[in-house]
Write an enzyme that holds these catalytic residues in place. Structure first.
Site, PDB file in Angstrom:
ATOM      1  N   GLU A  33      17.987  -0.894  -4.899  1.00 63.19           N
ATOM      2  CA  GLU A  33      18.998  -0.758  -3.833  1.00 63.19           C
ATOM      3  C   GLU A  33      20.407  -0.944  -4.399  1.00 63.19           C
ATOM      4  O   GLU A  33      21.359  -0.343  -3.920  1.00 63.19           O
ATOM      5  CB  GLU A  33      18.740  -1.780  -2.709  1.00 63.19           C
ATOM      6  CG  GLU A  33      17.503  -1.499  -1.866  1.00 63.19           C
ATOM      7  CD  GLU A  33      17.656  -0.360  -0.848  1.00 63.19           C
ATOM      8  OE1 GLU A  33      18.771  -0.091  -0.402  1.00 63.19           O
ATOM      9  OE2 GLU A  33      16.628   0.273  -0.524  1.00 63.19           O
ATOM     10  N   SER A  59      12.151   1.020   4.350  1.00 67.43           N
ATOM     11  CA  SER A  59      13.025  -0.135   4.549  1.00 67.43           C
ATOM     12  C   SER A  59      14.419   0.112   3.968  1.00 67.43           C
ATOM     13  O   SER A  59      15.352  -0.604   4.289  1.00 67.43           O
ATOM     14  CB  SER A  59      12.420  -1.358   3.848  1.00 67.43           C
ATOM     15  OG  SER A  59      12.409  -1.135   2.460  1.00 67.43           O
ATOM     16  N   ASN A 117       5.304   1.949   1.384  1.00 64.52           N
ATOM     17  CA  ASN A 117       3.939   1.437   1.188  1.00 64.52           C
ATOM     18  C   ASN A 117       3.672   0.194   2.018  1.00 64.52           C
ATOM     19  O   ASN A 117       2.563  -0.011   2.496  1.00 64.52           O
ATOM     20  CB  ASN A 117       3.724   1.078  -0.284  1.00 64.52           C
ATOM     21  CG  ASN A 117       3.488   2.298  -1.142  1.00 64.52           C
ATOM     22  OD1 ASN A 117       2.358   2.666  -1.406  1.00 64.52           O
ATOM     23  ND2 ASN A 117       4.554   2.937  -1.568  1.00 64.52           N
TER      24      ASN A 117
HETATM   25  N1  DGL Z   1       9.857   0.966  -0.270  1.00 66.66           N
HETATM   26  C1  DGL Z   1       9.001   0.034   0.337  1.00 66.66           C
HETATM   27  C2  DGL Z   1       7.577   0.107  -0.035  1.00 66.66           C
HETATM   28  O1  DGL Z   1       7.153   1.173  -0.409  1.00 66.66           O
HETATM   29  C3  DGL Z   1       9.534  -1.235   0.877  1.00 66.66           C
HETATM   30  C4  DGL Z   1      10.030  -2.229  -0.093  1.00 66.66           C
HETATM   31  C5  DGL Z   1      10.575  -3.440   0.606  1.00 66.66           C
HETATM   32  O2  DGL Z   1      11.342  -3.275   1.542  1.00 66.66           O
HETATM   33  O3  DGL Z   1      10.203  -4.549   0.226  1.00 66.66           O
HETATM   34  O4  DGL Z   1       6.842  -0.837   0.061  1.00 66.66           O
END
Ligand code: DGL
Length: 257
Positions: free
Chosen positions: A148, A7, A70
């Site tokens: 971020e 994301s 994830n």
């Molecule tokens: N980096 C992501 C994960 O591993 C997404 C985090 C998100 O966009 O809420 O879940």
């Protein structure tokens, strides 16, 4: 070519592991920074976004996709495989769950986005390999925007680490899975707060290892490797965090899905 997506910048924790193990492999990375976070969205929305992300990296030439998120791995992997039957997909949940189960430690904490935690997938996979493990989960939704924004060692981040992780520390978990690819950016703070005895696990290294074992040809060194980092919303903040993390100059290319 290897495709990876997340994301936002979180999946760069997986790119870092890729560059450590196969520094000259071809890859394209997509961070869907225009639509992050995924972690508080419905399964339907995450599936739709993940399909569009996968389509984009396939158009760039990806022959294997590592779902470096994830949330998408928890909610959208079956849909992705069904939609693109000729492309292999590898998610990040199973390797982390297996690594935790293999430790033989029986009180395992899992932190992730709300969507990942609510999906119950970690509990299911860990129990498969370590049926007697006790699993305590906690959603940490504010970690993603803090990463971020590049607030990796900020007082506000330290406060949130304490607030989110205190119940797990008090419960004396002896292993903690970072069930979100953004969280390894905060690993030093998390490890410090949880204490040295707690094994903090992320799946970046393991997922790359597994992918290399199964698709060795895609990890071969190229003379002029094509290594592209793309974002749906480019910004100097993402470039800065990415450059610092990967130890090389990153200028994100604008991705139009
Ligand atoms: N980096 C992501 C994960 O591993 C997404 C985090 C998100 O966009 O809420 O879940």
């Amino acid at each position: 070519m290897i495709g990876l997506f997340d994301s936002g910048i979180g999946g760069l924790t997986v790119v870092k592991a890729l560059l450590e193990k196969a520094p000259k492999a071809d890859f394209v990375y997509l961070g869907d920074t225009a639509r992050y976070p995924y972690g508080n969205k419905s399964q339907e929305t995450v599936e739709r976004y993940a399909k569009e992300d996968a389509e984009y990296v396939i158009k760039q030439g990806a022959q294997l996709i590592i779902v470096a998120c994830n949330t998408a791995s928890s909610l959208a992997l079956p849909k992705l495989q069904e939609t693109f039957p000729n492309i292999p997909f590898i998610g990040v949940v199973k390797p982390a769950a297996q690594a935790a189960a293999a430790l033989g430690r029986h009180k395992i904490g899992v932190i992730g986005t709300r969507a990942t935690v609510n999906s119950g997938i970690y509990e299911k996979v860990i129990k498969k390999y370590a049926p007697s493990a006790e699993i305590l989960q906690r959603a940490c939704p504010l970690f993603v925007p803090l990463v971020e924004e590049g607030l990796l060692d900020d007082q506000v981040t330290k406060t949130m680490v304490k607030r989110y992780l205190m119940p797990l520390r008090q419960a004396n978990v002896n292993a903690l899975i970072l069930g979100c690819t953004h969280y390894p950016f905060l690993k030093p703070l998390i490890q410090r707060f949880m204490g040295k005895k707690v094994k903090v696990i992320d799946s970046a290294g393991t997922v790359i290892q597994q992918a290399m074992e199964n698709y060795p040809d895609l990890f071969l060194a190229q003379d002029n490797p094509k290594q592209t980092i793309t974002f749906t919303e480019t910004s100097s903040a993402s470039d800065q965090v990415a450059s610092r993390w990967l130890g090389r100059q990153v200028k994100g290319v604008k991705a139009d899905l």
